[in-house]
Design a protein around this motif. Sequence first.
Motif, PDB file in Angstrom:
ATOM      1  N   GLY A 145       0.929  -1.066   0.027  1.00 38.66           N
ATOM      2  CA  GLY A 145       0.049  -0.026  -0.081  1.00 38.66           C
ATOM      3  C   GLY A 145       0.729   1.173   0.002  1.00 38.66           C
ATOM      4  O   GLY A 145       1.857   1.163   0.391  1.00 38.66           O
ATOM      5  N   VAL A 146       0.151   2.483  -0.287  1.00 36.90           N
ATOM      6  CA  VAL A 146       0.862   3.559  -0.264  1.00 36.90           C
ATOM      7  C   VAL A 146       1.484   3.882   1.196  1.00 36.90           C
ATOM      8  O   VAL A 146       0.633   3.946   2.118  1.00 36.90           O
ATOM      9  N   GLY A 147       2.718   4.247   1.053  1.00 40.32           N
ATOM     10  CA  GLY A 147       3.511   4.358   2.655  1.00 40.32           C
ATOM     11  C   GLY A 147       4.358   3.176   2.898  1.00 40.32           C
ATOM     12  O   GLY A 147       4.988   3.140   3.979  1.00 40.32           O
ATOM     13  N   ASP A 148       3.879   2.137   2.442  1.00 42.56           N
ATOM     14  CA  ASP A 148       4.709   0.899   2.883  1.00 42.56           C
ATOM     15  C   ASP A 148       5.908   1.081   2.388  1.00 42.56           C
ATOM     16  O   ASP A 148       6.548   1.417   1.554  1.00 42.56           O
ATOM     17  N   VAL A 149       6.919   0.118   3.325  1.00 48.15           N
ATOM     18  CA  VAL A 149       8.563   0.101   3.006  1.00 48.15           C
ATOM     19  C   VAL A 149       8.433  -1.690   2.430  1.00 48.15           C
ATOM     20  O   VAL A 149       8.105  -2.251   3.146  1.00 48.15           O
ATOM     21  N   VAL A 150       8.797  -1.620   1.182  1.00 55.50           N
ATOM     22  CA  VAL A 150       8.832  -2.853   0.400  1.00 55.50           C
ATOM     23  C   VAL A 150      10.146  -3.298  -0.218  1.00 55.50           C
ATOM     24  O   VAL A 150      10.873  -2.234  -0.702  1.00 55.50           O
ATOM     25  N   ASP A 151      10.307  -4.405  -0.515  1.00 53.79           N
ATOM     26  CA  ASP A 151      11.239  -4.931  -1.187  1.00 53.79           C
ATOM     27  C   ASP A 151      10.626  -5.563  -2.436  1.00 53.79           C
ATOM     28  O   ASP A 151      10.182  -6.966  -2.252  1.00 53.79           O
ATOM     29  N   LEU A 152      10.799  -5.248  -3.594  1.00 58.73           N
ATOM     30  CA  LEU A 152       9.988  -5.991  -4.811  1.00 58.73           C
ATOM     31  C   LEU A 152      11.314  -6.748  -5.573  1.00 58.73           C
ATOM     32  O   LEU A 152      10.749  -7.033  -6.881  1.00 58.73           O
ATOM     33  N   GLY A 153      12.566  -6.552  -5.410  1.00 54.32           N
ATOM     34  CA  GLY A 153      13.472  -7.260  -6.147  1.00 54.32           C
ATOM     35  C   GLY A 153      14.195  -6.180  -6.928  1.00 54.32           C
ATOM     36  O   GLY A 153      15.352  -5.708  -6.726  1.00 54.32           O
ATOM     37  N   PRO A 154      13.516  -5.389  -8.136  1.00 51.11           N
ATOM     38  CA  PRO A 154      14.079  -4.710  -8.787  1.00 51.11           C
ATOM     39  C   PRO A 154      14.216  -3.450  -7.928  1.00 51.11           C
ATOM     40  O   PRO A 154      15.236  -2.751  -8.373  1.00 51.11           O
ATOM     41  N   VAL A 159       6.520   3.152  -0.776  1.00 44.53           N
ATOM     42  CA  VAL A 159       5.557   2.963  -2.081  1.00 44.53           C
ATOM     43  C   VAL A 159       5.071   4.278  -1.903  1.00 44.53           C
ATOM     44  O   VAL A 159       4.553   4.915  -1.019  1.00 44.53           O
ATOM     45  N   GLU A 160       5.314   5.068  -3.385  1.00 47.97           N
ATOM     46  CA  GLU A 160       4.562   6.439  -3.146  1.00 47.97           C
ATOM     47  C   GLU A 160       3.247   6.372  -3.982  1.00 47.97           C
ATOM     48  O   GLU A 160       2.485   7.372  -3.823  1.00 47.97           O
ATOM     49  N   LEU A 190       7.890  -4.489   4.662  1.00 46.37           N
ATOM     50  CA  LEU A 190       8.323  -4.528   5.590  1.00 46.37           C
ATOM     51  C   LEU A 190       7.600  -3.718   6.704  1.00 46.37           C
ATOM     52  O   LEU A 190       8.042  -3.367   7.923  1.00 46.37           O
ATOM     53  N   SER A 191       6.305  -3.188   6.438  1.00 45.91           N
ATOM     54  CA  SER A 191       5.376  -2.380   6.836  1.00 45.91           C
ATOM     55  C   SER A 191       4.291  -3.022   7.426  1.00 45.91           C
ATOM     56  O   SER A 191       3.181  -2.383   8.022  1.00 45.91           O
ATOM     57  N   GLN A 192       4.109  -4.520   7.362  1.00 50.87           N
ATOM     58  CA  GLN A 192       3.151  -5.188   7.771  1.00 50.87           C
ATOM     59  C   GLN A 192       3.165  -6.321   9.050  1.00 50.87           C
ATOM     60  O   GLN A 192       4.244  -6.732   9.259  1.00 50.87           O
ATOM     61  N   GLY A 193       2.167  -5.928   9.980  1.00 51.02           N
ATOM     62  CA  GLY A 193       2.469  -6.516  11.109  1.00 51.02           C
ATOM     63  C   GLY A 193       3.545  -5.942  12.259  1.00 51.02           C
ATOM     64  O   GLY A 193       3.017  -5.061  12.974  1.00 51.02           O
ATOM     65  N   TRP A 194       4.708  -6.612  12.242  1.00 50.65           N
ATOM     66  CA  TRP A 194       5.801  -6.109  13.206  1.00 50.65           C
ATOM     67  C   TRP A 194       7.233  -6.387  12.446  1.00 50.65           C
ATOM     68  O   TRP A 194       7.204  -6.993  11.434  1.00 50.65           O
ATOM     69  N   ALA A 195       8.193  -5.789  13.107  1.00 49.44           N
ATOM     70  CA  ALA A 195       9.384  -5.868  12.676  1.00 49.44           C
ATOM     71  C   ALA A 195      10.224  -6.598  13.819  1.00 49.44           C
ATOM     72  O   ALA A 195       9.646  -6.457  14.982  1.00 49.44           O
ATOM     73  N   ARG A 196      11.514  -6.934  13.546  1.00 51.25           N
ATOM     74  CA  ARG A 196      12.425  -7.583  14.630  1.00 51.25           C
ATOM     75  C   ARG A 196      13.725  -6.719  14.289  1.00 51.25           C
ATOM     76  O   ARG A 196      14.387  -6.923  13.283  1.00 51.25           O
ATOM     77  N   ALA A 197      14.206  -6.027  15.569  1.00 54.03           N
ATOM     78  CA  ALA A 197      15.419  -5.420  15.667  1.00 54.03           C
ATOM     79  C   ALA A 197      16.376  -6.460  16.051  1.00 54.03           C
ATOM     80  O   ALA A 197      16.484  -7.051  17.125  1.00 54.03           O
ATOM     81  N   THR A 260       6.524  -1.712  12.954  1.00 49.87           N
ATOM     82  CA  THR A 260       7.315  -1.842  11.652  1.00 49.87           C
ATOM     83  C   THR A 260       8.416  -0.618  11.285  1.00 49.87           C
ATOM     84  O   THR A 260       9.302  -0.719  10.913  1.00 49.87           O
ATOM     85  N   SER A 261       7.806   0.372  11.863  1.00 50.42           N
ATOM     86  CA  SER A 261       8.396   1.775  11.517  1.00 50.42           C
ATOM     87  C   SER A 261       9.284   2.292  12.435  1.00 50.42           C
ATOM     88  O   SER A 261       9.921   3.097  12.338  1.00 50.42           O
ATOM     89  N   ALA A 262       9.482   1.671  13.566  1.00 53.10           N
ATOM     90  CA  ALA A 262      10.294   1.968  14.755  1.00 53.10           C
ATOM     91  C   ALA A 262      11.697   0.992  14.718  1.00 53.10           C
ATOM     92  O   ALA A 262      12.482   1.174  15.549  1.00 53.10           O
ATOM     93  N   LYS A 263      11.561   0.121  13.939  1.00 51.37           N
ATOM     94  CA  LYS A 263      13.096  -0.897  13.850  1.00 51.37           C
ATOM     95  C   LYS A 263      14.234  -0.290  14.044  1.00 51.37           C
ATOM     96  O   LYS A 263      15.016  -0.595  14.795  1.00 51.37           O
ATOM     97  N   ASP A 264      14.420   0.384  13.093  1.00 46.54           N
ATOM     98  CA  ASP A 264      15.619   1.271  12.990  1.00 46.54           C
ATOM     99  C   ASP A 264      16.217   1.895  14.083  1.00 46.54           C
ATOM    100  O   ASP A 264      17.162   2.195  14.735  1.00 46.54           O
ATOM    101  N   GLU A 265      15.055   2.853  14.483  1.00 43.38           N
ATOM    102  CA  GLU A 265      15.188   3.744  15.570  1.00 43.38           C
ATOM    103  C   GLU A 265      15.545   3.060  16.852  1.00 43.38           C
ATOM    104  O   GLU A 265      16.462   3.477  17.431  1.00 43.38           O
TER     105      GLU A 265
END
Length: 323
Positions: A145-154, A159-160, A190-197, A260-265
């Motif tokens: 979705g718009v605003g998600d951080v994603v890895d699409l391969g290319p 996502v804007e 990388l923006s769905q559910g949760w992330a792991r630092a 998801t948005s706080a992992k790096d911080e």
Amino acid sequence: MDGLAAWWQGLGPWQTPIEVLLIVVVAVLVRLVLQFVINRTVRSIVTGVKKKQGVEDTQALNATPLAAVRVVQRTRTLGGVLSSVVTTVIVIVAALLVITTIAPDAVGAFSLITAAIGAGLGFGAQNIVKDVLNGLFMVIEDQLGVGDVVDLGPATGVVEAVGIRVTDIRDVNGTLWHVRNGEIVRVGNLSQGWARAIIDLAVPYESDIDQVEALILATAVGMTSEAKWKRLVIEKPEVWGIESISAEAIVVRLVVKTRTSAKDEVARELRMRLKRALDDAGIKLPALNSIVLTGFEGAGSIRGARPPKTAQLPVLEKPKDES
């Protein structure tokens, strides 16, 4: 009614241009009305979610339940895709009506045109159809979705925009990537559910591992207990133990489940606090000459306090050869 028909017939050569103009005006009005309905619906849903969560800015939703963030992102994405679909359909229908008005005899030839278009879709335009269908399924299935951080391969980034044929991704360097939906064979969201630092900390080989692990865990728990960080952390930090051993150092792994948005911080703050805690304890980090710490983790290395349980495979005995 008869007077209106007579007036229309009396226009003579102006009848066709006026009819074409009316078709264009009606098409523009229909598009504006449908666009207004779509935008109003999107704003209503987004505003309702913000009001329910008591926030004004969409970015503030990062601290609210994850479902609210997905509703806002998915609504905006669907709104953009629907706008593109509406515009495309209206333009095609208006163009066909204009052609029919200008050349009424062309109606009979539409069967040949349809056959030609079908052949074109089967050969030259099949990639366009693939892009459109893949884009629709990605949005409907909520893959991104718009605003998600994603890895699409290319491309990897934020996502804007999600169009019916192309998805726009802005990477960390600011480069805007236009990725065809038909070329997307996998989506890492990388923006769905949760992330792991994940923090791999190398300590001297002669260190007391129990003491080091206790220090690391206490530092992480102390940080995540603060009000500023408590809302960004989902579960209590865990020390997974020794990750690797070399002649120079022992690598201990610490993991923290975050939003998801706080992992790096969270990871940056933890590294700084761990460094200070180790300095206060008199533990000097070794120079790593032969240890290489990798970023992305494979599924085989993921474990924790509750590892998955698997049943033991049966062992088949080899039958003895009869003499």
